[in-house]
Design a protein around this motif. Structure first.
Motif, PDB file in Angstrom:
ATOM      1  N   VAL A   1       0.852  -1.189   0.000  1.00 22.08           N
ATOM      2  CA  VAL A   1       0.000   0.000   0.000  1.00 22.08           C
ATOM      3  C   VAL A   1       0.888   1.240   0.000  1.00 22.08           C
ATOM      4  O   VAL A   1       1.890   1.289   0.714  1.00 22.08           O
ATOM      5  N   LEU A   2       0.545   2.221  -0.811  1.00 25.16           N
ATOM      6  CA  LEU A   2       1.238   3.506  -0.788  1.00 25.16           C
ATOM      7  C   LEU A   2       0.285   4.552  -0.219  1.00 25.16           C
ATOM      8  O   LEU A   2      -0.836   4.715  -0.694  1.00 25.16           O
ATOM      9  N   LEU A   3       0.755   5.228   0.838  1.00 27.67           N
ATOM     10  CA  LEU A   3      -0.057   6.280   1.452  1.00 27.67           C
ATOM     11  C   LEU A   3       0.473   7.628   0.976  1.00 27.67           C
ATOM     12  O   LEU A   3       1.679   7.864   1.009  1.00 27.67           O
ATOM     13  N   LEU A   4      -0.403   8.483   0.534  1.00 26.63           N
ATOM     14  CA  LEU A   4       0.031   9.802   0.061  1.00 26.63           C
ATOM     15  C   LEU A   4      -0.761  10.870   0.799  1.00 26.63           C
ATOM     16  O   LEU A   4      -1.979  10.938   0.676  1.00 26.63           O
ATOM     17  N   ASP A   5      -0.071  11.692   1.583  1.00 27.80           N
ATOM     18  CA  ASP A   5      -0.744  12.725   2.372  1.00 27.80           C
ATOM     19  C   ASP A   5      -0.607  14.076   1.678  1.00 27.80           C
ATOM     20  O   ASP A   5       0.433  14.720   1.767  1.00 27.80           O
ATOM     21  N   GLU A   6      -1.636  14.485   0.995  1.00 29.41           N
ATOM     22  CA  GLU A   6      -1.655  15.751   0.263  1.00 29.41           C
ATOM     23  C   GLU A   6      -0.347  15.981  -0.490  1.00 29.41           C
ATOM     24  O   GLU A   6       0.307  17.015  -0.309  1.00 29.41           O
ATOM     25  N   PRO A   7       0.043  15.045  -1.342  1.00 30.07           N
ATOM     26  CA  PRO A   7       1.374  15.147  -1.937  1.00 30.07           C
ATOM     27  C   PRO A   7       1.517  16.312  -2.900  1.00 30.07           C
ATOM     28  O   PRO A   7       2.623  16.731  -3.187  1.00 30.07           O
ATOM     29  N   LEU A   8       0.408  16.837  -3.402  1.00 25.96           N
ATOM     30  CA  LEU A   8       0.521  17.887  -4.413  1.00 25.96           C
ATOM     31  C   LEU A   8       0.159  19.261  -3.868  1.00 25.96           C
ATOM     32  O   LEU A   8       0.178  20.249  -4.594  1.00 25.96           O
ATOM     33  N   ALA A   9      -0.142  19.322  -2.571  1.00 28.91           N
ATOM     34  CA  ALA A   9      -0.682  20.563  -2.016  1.00 28.91           C
ATOM     35  C   ALA A   9       0.277  21.738  -2.152  1.00 28.91           C
ATOM     36  O   ALA A   9      -0.142  22.877  -2.262  1.00 28.91           O
ATOM     37  N   ALA A  10       1.584  21.462  -2.148  1.00 26.49           N
ATOM     38  CA  ALA A  10       2.549  22.567  -2.152  1.00 26.49           C
ATOM     39  C   ALA A  10       2.909  23.021  -3.562  1.00 26.49           C
ATOM     40  O   ALA A  10       3.735  23.898  -3.726  1.00 26.49           O
ATOM     41  N   LEU A  11       2.294  22.416  -4.572  1.00 29.68           N
ATOM     42  CA  LEU A  11       2.692  22.741  -5.942  1.00 29.68           C
ATOM     43  C   LEU A  11       1.691  23.693  -6.580  1.00 29.68           C
ATOM     44  O   LEU A  11       0.537  23.765  -6.182  1.00 29.68           O
ATOM     45  N   ASP A  12       2.140  24.402  -7.620  1.00 30.50           N
ATOM     46  CA  ASP A  12       1.208  25.327  -8.269  1.00 30.50           C
ATOM     47  C   ASP A  12       0.241  24.560  -9.172  1.00 30.50           C
ATOM     48  O   ASP A  12       0.454  23.406  -9.519  1.00 30.50           O
ATOM     49  N   ALA A  13      -0.838  25.239  -9.557  1.00 29.31           N
ATOM     50  CA  ALA A  13      -1.980  24.565 -10.187  1.00 29.31           C
ATOM     51  C   ALA A  13      -1.594  23.791 -11.449  1.00 29.31           C
ATOM     52  O   ALA A  13      -2.019  22.651 -11.640  1.00 29.31           O
ATOM     53  N   LYS A  14      -0.784  24.384 -12.303  1.00 28.57           N
ATOM     54  CA  LYS A  14      -0.401  23.746 -13.564  1.00 28.57           C
ATOM     55  C   LYS A  14       0.328  22.433 -13.323  1.00 28.57           C
ATOM     56  O   LYS A  14       0.010  21.395 -13.891  1.00 28.57           O
ATOM     57  N   LEU A  15       1.340  22.519 -12.451  1.00 27.19           N
ATOM     58  CA  LEU A  15       2.163  21.357 -12.145  1.00 27.19           C
ATOM     59  C   LEU A  15       1.322  20.285 -11.460  1.00 27.19           C
ATOM     60  O   LEU A  15       1.496  19.088 -11.683  1.00 27.19           O
ATOM     61  N   ARG A  16       0.399  20.744 -10.620  1.00 22.57           N
ATOM     62  CA  ARG A  16      -0.461  19.809  -9.902  1.00 22.57           C
ATOM     63  C   ARG A  16      -1.267  18.973 -10.893  1.00 22.57           C
ATOM     64  O   ARG A  16      -1.349  17.758 -10.781  1.00 22.57           O
ATOM     65  N   GLU A  17      -1.802  19.641 -11.918  1.00 22.33           N
ATOM     66  CA  GLU A  17      -2.587  18.941 -12.921  1.00 22.33           C
ATOM     67  C   GLU A  17      -1.744  17.902 -13.648  1.00 22.33           C
ATOM     68  O   GLU A  17      -2.168  16.765 -13.849  1.00 22.33           O
ATOM     69  N   GLN A  18      -0.521  18.306 -14.004  1.00 21.94           N
ATOM     70  CA  GLN A  18       0.367  17.401 -14.717  1.00 21.94           C
ATOM     71  C   GLN A  18       0.701  16.186 -13.853  1.00 21.94           C
ATOM     72  O   GLN A  18       0.665  15.040 -14.316  1.00 21.94           O
ATOM     73  N   LEU A  19       1.005  16.440 -12.570  1.00 22.08           N
ATOM     74  CA  LEU A  19       1.367  15.330 -11.684  1.00 22.08           C
ATOM     75  C   LEU A  19       0.164  14.438 -11.390  1.00 22.08           C
ATOM     76  O   LEU A  19       0.321  13.244 -11.171  1.00 22.08           O
ATOM     77  N   GLN A  20      -1.035  15.015 -11.421  1.00 21.84           N
ATOM     78  CA  GLN A  20      -2.232  14.187 -11.237  1.00 21.84           C
ATOM     79  C   GLN A  20      -2.309  13.141 -12.341  1.00 21.84           C
ATOM     80  O   GLN A  20      -2.530  11.957 -12.073  1.00 21.84           O
ATOM     81  N   LEU A  21      -2.091  13.594 -13.577  1.00 21.59           N
ATOM     82  CA  LEU A  21      -2.108  12.647 -14.696  1.00 21.59           C
ATOM     83  C   LEU A  21      -1.019  11.600 -14.517  1.00 21.59           C
ATOM     84  O   LEU A  21      -1.245  10.404 -14.718  1.00 21.59           O
TER      85      LEU A  21
END
Ligand code: ATP
Ligand code: MG
Lengths: 365, 324
Positions: free
Chosen positions: A154-174
């Motif tokens: 199991v991989l637990l991820l605690d708000e891993p993208l919260a510190a990134l800006d919106a554009k990068l967040r979208e890219q990392l979501q994909l």
């Protein structure tokens, strides 16, 4: 049998229950999200799964085995921390090699696996960099590679993208979606961002005050919120409170007519049967509400007249707040690209708002 | 409803006044600031620089000159110029080079300072870690306790050790009560290398605790969580995360302990026996007792050179490297 079972888990700090009798069954290979506002107990639950904290009641069971006796270093569970928590004195390769060294994997095998893990997050070229030489997104990728290199259950991820800006967040979501598909490892993802949760997850548990309010697929969470809290927390939602005037069975559920103050009688659908005289709300998503200057009423429509009170232009869409003649406010979201769309409404314009009865959804209580 | 309308203003219609304000303040680049910054910097750093120049650089220079000057007839230094020419000699250096006894004292001092540094490190590390990981509200109080001994006089604290280690002390008696029945000679704790080391460690301990604490306190606790999550047990977490990250604190503490311990004379004087003469004692003797200032200067210069060389070595050993 589910891979990870949370059975009636409770965690108290003093009198306050940060996690209150939560039960979840998370399947192997699932992208599971815990979604809720700040302070609802997401991190607390995640830390108990990782082993950093122990439940005051209930059990956490992985592969049929109770984890209560296992410290974090012995659980086949890895965490990606919000702050990345990369070791600043080690290079990228050193960071990714760390769990392999702890597991006493041999040198050549370590090198091979580190390389493969970095390749998997497109960072093979940065192996010799130190964390402070990386961008936020790259650090995040290193943290994920480091957590995945030993193939945890199991991989637990605690708000891993919260510190990134919106554009990068979208890219990392994909990237996260694809990565999860590739490695097939169960992800338990924590976020307070509802769009992120809807975009990423197979299933979402919406939490509030330490409890799970609703556990469902994204489309059902969005389309059929079971409680006022869920309806309000996930996206924008019109919630009209009223008293049930009449209720008639229809298909699997019932047709409900509700008297709403400042709006009149509203027809809506529900799965369960609802006795007349009981209280409840109609939840209608703003994008299901049409507004126009002339009457376009169909037979299946709820309908009201009013004027534009405010609007918020957001580029692709515009959110209008219509004040009905009775005083009730109705939000309507209109796509600016809509075919035949010729006119923006201005504040003060007289309009008609309408939505189909089956666009709404009844929430008891 | 969560969405709060913020009025009906469309984007892209910012007022012309706003735009004008931005460009006006952007154009007014204050050139006087750049010119005055240098002056200000000198005003601030000038006094401490002058202080260092007057009380460190100049005395050091005087010592270098003194080391090449013959001793005066009644101690001190001979005049620098005699009969119109410079009165310089290498005598003092030759004396040092020619007699291994001095090098033995240097070596012994380095060993004592080294042992002191190691003991301080071993004692201070757990202490600093304990304080750094205790609840934030207690940390200042605990650090205050660590430096509390500084509030009393240095000599008084060292004399206190004379009592603690003296032949009549409970400690001495307890030790001898164990040692004598085993058939050994009764031991004297005081006036021994042991006493000197105890004194050295005691006096220098806070200088190790402070930089270590300052370093450890800044560690991100998430790193330890991460290490544990990735499979590291308590021992591995210490040696692979905490300790390497604390190395700057270790080096700072080591320098703060080693360098003063290398030159100290009061502690061997008070607590040591006859064979516990360290280089500090020797230098003090040259200046105050034999009044051979040139030789004292030579010993001081060599001591400084040794300290610098060791510091350079430490800097080289601990240089940043790209390792996995
Ligand atoms: N060690 C603790 N002692 C006391 N209270 C705690 C402790 N840890 C968490 N809490 C409380 O438990 C509640 C849940 O905390 P938690 O960190 O799980 O929230 P969260 O859902 O992760 O919120 P966020 O989105 O802000 O990270 C909070 O009200 C918090 O104040
Ligand atoms: Mg949290």
């Amino acid at each position: 049998m589910a891979l990870l079972e949370i059975r009636n888990v409770t965690r108290r700090f003093g009198d306050f229950a940060a996690v209150d009798d939560v039960s979840l069954a998370i399947e192997a290979g699932e992208f599971f999200t815990l979604l809720g506002p700040s302070g609802c107990g997401k991190t607390t639950l995640l830390r108990m799964i990782a082993g950093f904290d122990l439940p005051d009641g209930g059990a956490i069971v992985l592969d049929g085995k109770d984890l209560a006796g296992d410290p974090p270093e012995r659980r086949p569970v890895r965490t990606v921390f919000q702050s990345y928590a990369l070791f600043p004195h080690m290079t990228v390769a050193g960071n990714v090699a760390f769990p392999l060294k702890m597991a006493k994997v041999g040198g050549a095998e370590t090198d091979r696996q580190v390389w493969a893990a970095l390749e998997g997050v497109q960072l093979a070229g940065k192996a010799d960099r130190y964390p402070h030489e990386l961008s936020g997104g790259q650090k995040q990728r290193v943290a994920i590679a480091r957590a995945l290199v030993t193939k945890p259950r199991v991989l637990l991820l605690d708000e891993p993208l919260a510190a990134l800006d919106a554009k990068l967040r979208e890219q990392l979501q994909l990237e996260l979606i694809n990565l999860q598909k590739d490695v097939g490892i169960t992800f338990v993802y924590v976020t307070h961002d509802q769009t992120e949760a809807l975009a990423l997850s197979h299933r979402i548990a919406v939490m509030n005050h330490g409890r799970v309010e609703q556990l469902d697929e994204p489309s059902r969470i969005y389309g059929f919120p079971r409680t006022r809290f869920v309806a309000d927390f996930i996206g924008h939602c019109n919630l009209f409170d009223g008293v049930v005037a009449a209720s008639a069975p229809s298909g699997g559920g019932s047709l409900v007519d509700l008297d709403v103050a400042g709006l009149g009688r509203i027809r809506t659908l529900t799965q369960a049967s609802v006795p007349a005289g009981s209280k409840g709300s109609v939840a209608v998503r703003p994008e299901k509400v049409r507004i126009s200057s002339s009457v376009t009423q169909g037979a299946d429509d709820n309908h009201c007249a009013g004027h534009i009170r405010d609007f918020l232009y957001m580029g692709d869409v515009t959110m209008y707040v219509v004040e009905a003649t009775g005083g009730q406010r109705v939000e309507a979201l209109l796509a600016n690209s809509e075919a035949g769309r010729t006119k923006f409404f201005e504040a003060g314009d007289a309009v008609e708002a309408a939505w189909r009865f089956d666009a709404g959804h009844f929430i008891p209580g | 409803m969560r969405w709060k309308p913020r009025g009906g203003s469309m984007p892209g219609t910012s007022s012309p006044a706003e735009g004008a304000g931005v460009s006006a303040s952007g154009a007014r680049h204050p050139s006087w600031q750049a010119r005055d910054r240098g002056t200000g910097r000198w005003l601030v750093s000038g006094p401490p620089l002058a202080y260092l120049l007057v009380f460190f650089a100049i005395p050091a220079l005087i010592m270098v000159v003194a080391s090449f000057t013959p001793p005066g007839e009644y101690g001190g230094l001979a005049p620098l110029f005699e009969d119109g020419k410079a009165n310089l000699t290498l005598e003092a250096y030759e004396r040092l080079a020619g007699d291994p006894i001095y090098w033995e004292v240097f070596a012994k001092s380095v060993v004592y300072a080294g042992i002191t540094t190691l003991c301080c490190l071993v004692l201070a590390y757990p202490l600093a870690m304990l304080v750094a990981r205790s609840p934030r509200k207690y940390r200042d109080l605990l650090m205050l306790l660590v430096i509390l001994p500084f509030w009393s006089n240095f000599l008084i604290r060292v004399y206190a050790w004379m009592i603690i280690l003296g032949p009549q002390s409970a400690l001495s008696r307890a030790v001898n009560a164990v040692v004598e029945p085993l058939g050994f000679e009764p031991v004297s704790l005081l006036f021994s290398s042991f006493a000197v080391l105890v004194g050295l460690v005691y006096v220098h301990l806070p200088f190790m605790v402070l930089p270590l604490y300052a370093n450890l306190e800044k560690h991100d606790p998430a790193l330890l969580d991460a290490a544990q999550d990735l499979g590291a047990n308590a021992w591995q977490r210490f040696w692979r995360v905490t300790f390497p990250l604390s190395l700057p604190g270790v080096w700072a503490g080591a320098a703060l302990v080693f360098i003063p311990a290398l030159g100290i004379f009061a502690i061997p004087d008070i607590l040591g026996g006859t064979e516990d003469t360290l280089i500090g004692n020797l230098i003090k003797q040259q200046f105050l007792e034999t009044r051979d200032w040139p030789f004292g200067s030579v010993l001081s210069i060599v001591l400084t050179a040794i300290a610098l060389a060791l510091a350079g070595l430490a800097a080289w050993v601990s240089r940043p490297r790209r390792t996995a």
